[in-house]
Design a protein around this motif. Sequence first.
Motif, PDB file in Angstrom:
ATOM      1  N   PHE A   1       0.002 -16.107   9.724  1.00 56.16           N
ATOM      2  CA  PHE A   1       0.913 -14.999   9.969  1.00 56.16           C
ATOM      3  C   PHE A   1       0.857 -14.049   8.785  1.00 56.16           C
ATOM      4  N   THR A   2       0.651 -12.769   9.067  1.00 59.82           N
ATOM      5  CA  THR A   2       0.634 -11.748   8.021  1.00 59.82           C
ATOM      6  C   THR A   2       1.610 -10.641   8.390  1.00 59.82           C
ATOM      7  N   GLN A   3       2.399 -10.230   7.424  1.00 53.69           N
ATOM      8  CA  GLN A   3       3.327  -9.108   7.621  1.00 53.69           C
ATOM      9  C   GLN A   3       2.932  -7.980   6.684  1.00 53.69           C
ATOM     10  N   ILE A   4       2.772  -6.783   7.266  1.00 55.29           N
ATOM     11  CA  ILE A   4       2.470  -5.597   6.468  1.00 55.29           C
ATOM     12  C   ILE A   4       3.492  -4.527   6.834  1.00 55.29           C
ATOM     13  N   ASN A   5       4.109  -3.938   5.824  1.00 60.16           N
ATOM     14  CA  ASN A   5       5.077  -2.861   6.028  1.00 60.16           C
ATOM     15  C   ASN A   5       4.427  -1.532   5.638  1.00 60.16           C
ATOM     16  N   PHE A   6       4.733  -0.512   6.427  1.00 56.88           N
ATOM     17  CA  PHE A   6       4.189   0.829   6.200  1.00 56.88           C
ATOM     18  C   PHE A   6       5.327   1.822   6.093  1.00 56.88           C
ATOM     19  N   ASP A   7       5.276   2.666   5.095  1.00 53.89           N
ATOM     20  CA  ASP A   7       6.301   3.684   4.889  1.00 53.89           C
ATOM     21  C   ASP A   7       5.898   4.959   5.642  1.00 53.89           C
ATOM     22  N   VAL A   8       5.883   4.852   6.974  1.00 57.41           N
ATOM     23  CA  VAL A   8       5.521   5.971   7.843  1.00 57.41           C
ATOM     24  C   VAL A   8       6.470   5.991   9.041  1.00 57.41           C
ATOM     25  N   GLU A   9       6.518   7.102   9.717  1.00 57.15           N
ATOM     26  CA  GLU A   9       7.330   7.243  10.927  1.00 57.15           C
ATOM     27  C   GLU A   9       6.502   7.036  12.194  1.00 57.15           C
ATOM     28  N   ARG A  10       5.183   7.263  12.073  1.00 59.83           N
ATOM     29  CA  ARG A  10       4.315   7.198  13.245  1.00 59.83           C
ATOM     30  C   ARG A  10       3.185   6.192  13.010  1.00 59.83           C
ATOM     31  N   TRP A  11       2.901   5.400  14.027  1.00 59.42           N
ATOM     32  CA  TRP A  11       1.849   4.401  13.913  1.00 59.42           C
ATOM     33  C   TRP A  11       0.495   5.037  13.618  1.00 59.42           C
ATOM     34  N   GLU A  12       0.253   6.201  14.149  1.00 64.53           N
ATOM     35  CA  GLU A  12      -1.045   6.832  13.921  1.00 64.53           C
ATOM     36  C   GLU A  12      -1.249   7.193  12.449  1.00 64.53           C
ATOM     37  N   ASP A  13      -0.166   7.195  11.670  1.00 65.51           N
ATOM     38  CA  ASP A  13      -0.247   7.542  10.251  1.00 65.51           C
ATOM     39  C   ASP A  13      -0.376   6.343   9.322  1.00 65.51           C
ATOM     40  N   VAL A  14      -0.454   5.116   9.865  1.00 60.91           N
ATOM     41  CA  VAL A  14      -0.549   3.960   8.976  1.00 60.91           C
ATOM     42  C   VAL A  14      -1.774   4.086   8.090  1.00 60.91           C
ATOM     43  N   ASP A  15      -1.562   3.779   6.838  1.00 65.44           N
ATOM     44  CA  ASP A  15      -2.637   3.822   5.860  1.00 65.44           C
ATOM     45  C   ASP A  15      -2.435   2.622   4.950  1.00 65.44           C
ATOM     46  N   GLN A  16      -2.274   2.821   3.681  1.00 60.30           N
ATOM     47  CA  GLN A  16      -2.060   1.700   2.772  1.00 60.30           C
ATOM     48  C   GLN A  16      -0.637   1.178   2.907  1.00 60.30           C
ATOM     49  N   GLY A  17      -0.514  -0.072   3.320  1.00 66.84           N
ATOM     50  CA  GLY A  17       0.794  -0.697   3.460  1.00 66.84           C
ATOM     51  C   GLY A  17       1.016  -1.747   2.391  1.00 66.84           C
ATOM     52  N   LYS A  18       2.136  -2.414   2.490  1.00 63.16           N
ATOM     53  CA  LYS A  18       2.479  -3.478   1.550  1.00 63.16           C
ATOM     54  C   LYS A  18       2.478  -4.810   2.293  1.00 63.16           C
ATOM     55  N   THR A  19       1.620  -5.714   1.888  1.00 64.38           N
ATOM     56  CA  THR A  19       1.571  -7.052   2.479  1.00 64.38           C
ATOM     57  C   THR A  19       2.735  -7.848   1.906  1.00 64.38           C
ATOM     58  N   THR A  20       3.726  -8.100   2.728  1.00 67.73           N
ATOM     59  CA  THR A  20       4.931  -8.772   2.234  1.00 67.73           C
ATOM     60  C   THR A  20       4.957 -10.266   2.546  1.00 67.73           C
ATOM     61  N   ARG A  21       4.062 -10.710   3.427  1.00 67.01           N
ATOM     62  CA  ARG A  21       4.048 -12.141   3.743  1.00 67.01           C
ATOM     63  C   ARG A  21       2.693 -12.520   4.327  1.00 67.01           C
ATOM     64  N   TYR A  22       2.137 -13.598   3.792  1.00 64.43           N
ATOM     65  CA  TYR A  22       0.951 -14.229   4.384  1.00 64.43           C
ATOM     66  C   TYR A  22       1.185 -15.725   4.302  1.00 64.43           C
ATOM     67  N   VAL A  23       1.243 -16.352   5.459  1.00 66.30           N
ATOM     68  CA  VAL A  23       1.490 -17.797   5.513  1.00 66.30           C
ATOM     69  C   VAL A  23       0.461 -18.422   6.440  1.00 66.30           C
ATOM     70  N   LYS A  24      -0.142 -19.505   5.982  1.00 69.90           N
ATOM     71  CA  LYS A  24      -1.090 -20.231   6.808  1.00 69.90           C
ATOM     72  C   LYS A  24      -0.601 -21.664   7.007  1.00 69.90           C
ATOM     73  N   PRO A  25      -1.038 -22.322   8.074  1.00 70.53           N
ATOM     74  CA  PRO A  25      -0.526 -23.664   8.382  1.00 70.53           C
ATOM     75  C   PRO A  25      -0.629 -24.673   7.252  1.00 70.53           C
ATOM     76  N   LYS A  26      -1.699 -24.637   6.460  1.00 72.38           N
ATOM     77  CA  LYS A  26      -1.852 -25.611   5.372  1.00 72.38           C
ATOM     78  C   LYS A  26      -0.710 -25.528   4.362  1.00 72.38           C
ATOM     79  N   GLN A  27      -0.076 -24.362   4.262  1.00 75.76           N
ATOM     80  CA  GLN A  27       1.053 -24.213   3.317  1.00 75.76           C
ATOM     81  C   GLN A  27       2.294 -24.961   3.807  1.00 75.76           C
ATOM     82  N   LEU A  28       2.336 -25.315   5.073  1.00 73.75           N
ATOM     83  CA  LEU A  28       3.517 -25.974   5.640  1.00 73.75           C
ATOM     84  C   LEU A  28       3.414 -27.491   5.575  1.00 73.75           C
ATOM     85  N   LYS A  29       2.283 -28.004   5.148  1.00 71.57           N
ATOM     86  CA  LYS A  29       2.076 -29.465   5.168  1.00 71.57           C
ATOM     87  C   LYS A  29       2.427 -30.092   3.868  1.00 71.57           C
TER      88      LYS A  29
END
Length: 161
Positions: A133-161
């Motif tokens: 699971f990856t979460q990226i936040n974008f400081d934009v109003e329109r999806w067509e304007d997404v560019d450099q965002g901030k990756t706020t979360r990356y979690v993979k199953p091995k981290q849960l074990k």
Amino acid sequence: MKTLYLVRHAKSSWEFDLNDHERPLNDRGLDDASKMGAFIRDKITMPQRIVSSGAVRAKTTALLYLKALGIPEEQLELSNELYDFNGTGLDNFIRSCDDSIDSLMVFGHNNALTYWVNQYGDKSIDNVATAAFTQINFDVERWEDVDQGKTTRYVKPKQLK
């Protein structure tokens, strides 16, 4: 602000002689998808739109995540555009999302997801893991304007074990 949740399909099975689109999840994949959905449940704002590739392994991953998140499966949309391995279809899909949607969850495939996460997130991820699971936040109003965002979360199953 736009929030994008990207999920790679869980581990699939090569046990059966099926075409790529029809490959199911293996036992580990089934378990990982459920655990990942349960893990993120209280850590995210629920997505307003949820879309998956129509491939069996991606759709099954999405349904297991949704069950763990307490979201009715009727909210899942399927898009052939997300059966994409280089990122072009994924990019087109995200950029064409209705701007009334502020949080979008997409279930898809590698290499498209690894490309997208590294192209538009601010953290380098060598290879987005299965069921990750990856979460990226974008400081934009329109999806067509997404560019450099901030990756706020990356979690993979091995981290849960």
